[in-house]
Enzyme design. Structure first.
Site, PDB file in Angstrom:
ATOM      1  N   GLY A   9     -33.265 -28.104  29.035  1.00 25.80           N
ATOM      2  CA  GLY A   9     -34.307 -28.825  28.242  1.00 25.80           C
ATOM      3  C   GLY A   9     -35.333 -27.931  27.539  1.00 25.80           C
ATOM      4  O   GLY A   9     -35.610 -26.766  28.318  1.00 25.80           O
ATOM      5  N   GLY A  11     -37.729 -29.425  25.376  1.00 27.80           N
ATOM      6  CA  GLY A  11     -38.711 -30.152  25.013  1.00 27.80           C
ATOM      7  C   GLY A  11     -39.129 -31.140  25.932  1.00 27.80           C
ATOM      8  O   GLY A  11     -39.352 -30.783  26.984  1.00 27.80           O
ATOM      9  N   SER A  12     -38.938 -32.504  25.780  1.00 34.04           N
ATOM     10  CA  SER A  12     -39.525 -33.416  26.863  1.00 34.04           C
ATOM     11  C   SER A  12     -38.581 -33.467  28.420  1.00 34.04           C
ATOM     12  O   SER A  12     -39.166 -34.024  29.101  1.00 34.04           O
ATOM     13  CB  SER A  12     -39.605 -34.834  26.147  1.00 34.04           C
ATOM     14  N   GLU A  85     -30.239 -38.530  24.074  1.00 31.59           N
ATOM     15  CA  GLU A  85     -30.377 -37.615  23.103  1.00 31.59           C
ATOM     16  C   GLU A  85     -29.520 -37.654  21.663  1.00 31.59           C
ATOM     17  O   GLU A  85     -29.714 -36.973  20.889  1.00 31.59           O
ATOM     18  CB  GLU A  85     -29.719 -36.210  23.560  1.00 31.59           C
TER      19      GLU A  85
END
Length: 179
Positions: A9, A11-12, A85
């Protein structure tokens, strides 16, 4: 590299993975950089006033977080990640080698930006990114809040991304100036 199941990951997913894992390690992905390179027409913008969201653009390296997932949980975790995603298929699923902070290498599932997708914004300059992000808002809220959340969480994880911090400063200046 082993048959272990890892997810990377940038980002969030770093601070809100949304799935169970057995191990979490800072990691670096080489060959891709964190960038606001995808037009957002739903979550952080509209068709009339697109915003920008993160992607992994070609080039550079990205410090993020890798999660090792229990083999028995993998089918459920994988299904969750694809749904999270890939709602507009702006990302391509791939397996890439990442370097874990403890020196190990792992092959991780990662979602790369699809440079052929219509929402691909490409390598925009910081001023153009700031122009698009300032004032944009969508179903998930204001685009600047997404950027601010990213910078704050990266700092909490000990990741200084000077490009993202500079971009946030430019967006905040624009918003203070009224646009």
């Amino acid at each position: 590299m082993s048959d272990e199941r890892w997810v990377f990951g940038y980002g969030s997913l770093m601070w809100r993975p949304g799935f169970d894992f057995v191990e979490r390690k800072p990691a670096t992905l080489h060959g891709r950089k964190r960038a606001f390179c995808i037009y957002s027409v739903h979550h952080r913008g509209t068709y009339e006033r697109p915003g920008l969201v993160l992607g992994l653009a070609p080039g550079g390296a990205t410090r993020g977080m890798a999660y090792r997932v229990d083999e028995a949980a993998w089918p459920e975790v994988y299904a969750y990640l694809v749904e999270r995603e890939q709602p507009t298929e702006t990302y391509m699923e791939a397996r890439r080698a990442v370097r874990l902070a403890d020196g190990r290498r792992a092959e991780a599932l990662v979602f790369l930006s699809d440079v052929r997708h219509p929402q691909w914004a490409g390598a925009l300059g910081l001023e153009r990114q700031a122009e698009l992000i300032a004032g944009a808002s969508g179903l998930s809220g204001r685009n600047v809040d997404y950027l601010r959340d990213l910078v704050d969480h990266l700092r909490e994880e000990g990741v200084r991304d000077l490009g993202m911090e500079t971009l946030l400063g430019l967006v905040e200046q624009r918003e203070l100036a009224g646009g």
